[in-house]
Design an enzyme around this catalytic site. Sequence first.
Site, PDB file in Angstrom:
ATOM      1  N   GLU A 211       1.144  -1.086   0.067  1.00 36.80           N
ATOM      2  CA  GLU A 211      -0.098   0.040  -0.264  1.00 36.80           C
ATOM      3  C   GLU A 211       1.172   1.385   0.337  1.00 36.80           C
ATOM      4  O   GLU A 211       2.006   1.370   0.419  1.00 36.80           O
ATOM      5  CB  GLU A 211      -0.823  -0.335   1.432  1.00 36.80           C
ATOM      6  CG  GLU A 211      -0.579   0.072   2.450  1.00 36.80           C
ATOM      7  CD  GLU A 211      -1.757  -0.292   3.509  1.00 36.80           C
ATOM      8  OE1 GLU A 211      -2.400  -0.865   3.596  1.00 36.80           O
ATOM      9  OE2 GLU A 211      -0.887   0.572   5.031  1.00 36.80           O
ATOM     10  N   HIS A 249      -4.319   3.279   8.145  1.00 37.31           N
ATOM     11  CA  HIS A 249      -3.104   3.008   9.318  1.00 37.31           C
ATOM     12  C   HIS A 249      -2.324   3.609   9.136  1.00 37.31           C
ATOM     13  O   HIS A 249      -1.836   4.905   7.990  1.00 37.31           O
ATOM     14  CB  HIS A 249      -2.960   1.645   8.067  1.00 37.31           C
ATOM     15  CG  HIS A 249      -3.116   0.184   7.749  1.00 37.31           C
ATOM     16  ND1 HIS A 249      -3.071  -0.390   6.557  1.00 37.31           N
ATOM     17  CD2 HIS A 249      -3.946  -0.092   8.852  1.00 37.31           C
ATOM     18  CE1 HIS A 249      -3.612  -1.130   6.823  1.00 37.31           C
ATOM     19  NE2 HIS A 249      -4.382  -1.434   7.719  1.00 37.31           N
TER      20      HIS A 249
END
Lengths: 289, 380
Positions: A211, A249
Amino acid sequence: MSILVRSDIPVLVQGITGKEGTFHAQKMQGYGTRIVAGVTPGKGGDWVLDEKIPVFDTVRTAIEATGAEASVIFVPADRAADAMFEAIDAGLQFIFCVTEGIPMQDMMRVKRYLATSDTQLVGPNSPGLLSPGKVKLGIIPGEIAQPGNIGVISRSGTLTYEIVNEIRKAGGGVSTCIGIGGDPILGMGFVELLEMFEDDPETEKILMVGEIGGRFEEDAVKFISQHVTKPTYAFIVGKSAPEGRRMGHAGAIIEKRAGSAAYKIDLIKNAGIRLASSIEEIPALLLKS
Amino acid sequence: MRILEYQSKRIFSQYGIPIPKGRVAINAIIADHIYEELKSDVVIKAQVLTGGRGKAGGIRLAKSAEQVEELTNEILSMSIKGLPVKKILVEEAVRIDQEYFIAITTDKDEGVPVLMASKYGGVDIEEIVKGNHNALFSMPIEPLVGLREFQVRSAALAIELPKQLWHDFEDIVLNLWNLYRENDAENVEINPLVISEGNRLIALDAKVTIDDNAIYRHPELSEFFDMEEEDRMEYMAKKYGLSYVKLEGNIGCMVNGAGLAMATLDLLADNGGQPANFLDIGGGANAEKVASGLKIILEDERVKVILINIFGGITRCDEVARGILNVMEEKHCTLPVVIRLAGTNSSQGLALLQSSGFIAAENIADAVKLSVKASKGKKR
């Protein structure tokens, strides 16, 4: 065998008397993981999981009594760093830290202390490890995957479940699936795990789910180009993420160009690693070859 | 979380880092009062959380009471990079003989703090580095040892600071380290640190960013988190413990897990849709948390369709369904809602939602296609 840990490794759970700790200790045990002890300061002497698993006040006393070699940590964020220090200090071989939201400066110090030890840390903010049919350390739901030859490494939880589940529905299986965690400062990165998958006889293909943010994918691509002979596949999320915003996150934030999905996707393509452009595409890509 | 300049300076002064005399104001009357107090020319500085304030005309020198009033009113009616200016800092104007850049920031890739310094202060650090890679001194700080005096001296040498100022500089930088360490900062920055009249070092600007994960242990900083500066939806989300980021589109999204949420947004974009937000309800969310997430989306008037994508691991889909039903009944929502439930208790969840008019999707790809279609078509 799973990578990293053997299937019958004796495991203790730090924070076993908390809601999440109890729930997941039960699930791990139900999957066949050898849970031998729990640690909760102040609750030493209690018994949990149908009164069959002893609780200790400290990691050291738990190891002395049970021979535990790995810990799974569910301790809340404000005490999780201390839990890791304790586990490292007690000489455990493996720590899987599930806790999310640990202050960054705490984690910096844990990481430096870790470097002085032989302990291997996965996480924090990690869903843990699942080797289907063998062992489960952490919170990855057991029923989503079946045994197979694909090694999966990822920075996220539910996205990994989704992917592994799609692979299962398409008839594929997984050797070991492991989440390194969604935080910026982590114990193991992709590279260490890629090395293990390369050496693991049960793994024939490797899928990396990356990511935005950080350098984990960049380091992985370099390593794959030089050291990985097994077919490797990648999927990167966060193409549509705006710069400078933290996407859930703590590690998923584009702070410089190198952190963007476009940059990582370019690196992956240029290295000749096969890239899936959507979740849907992953099973076909992995199973056809 | 970034805090405003005047707030950062308040912390600076607690740590003995010299700053110009001054105070914050919200109107011309208070600004004038501060001007009278200071008995000198003043600099009026817009307090907004963005760089480029100077270029935008948000930092101005005033030499008379009339100018103070005029410039205060002007700056308070501005927006800088879309952020309305609600406060100004009125400070004594100090003479600038030399400008430096000093920062302690976090190298997240290496997991260590870094001391940075440059003799080219007063401009954007990106510009400093772009012009000349040697212009920036940078040295990692061992987290278990902390910043040492020799590192500060190395920085002083690199930026060619006059030797008679080294002692003061050491005090300032070590105090900056203490500030970073004790407040769980991610970044602390003085740009510029200036040599002023009487060979004094003064921090003309101050930037402090606090680690979001550590805010809980700094209740004394909570007064600095100016909710007015935040988007209302983002503020609500924070209160409920959800991760929300506002985006530009019209498809309201609610997903469990950050990775899956990003994947969902990417897929929407690939299919020609435009997400209105990123919203991660996290793992193990209960009906209540789901309900709060949905309420935030419903607050957003741009939203034409709602996409809910849940892969139940720890999260139970029947809990999610209950949360959705509660809100929909309470809020009388008439928007199309596309729901995809998979994993733990998904069949129970879908059964609960049956006959309630939701568009059920088999998988993430279908969910995205149905949402994009609904976002473009006429209302059902």
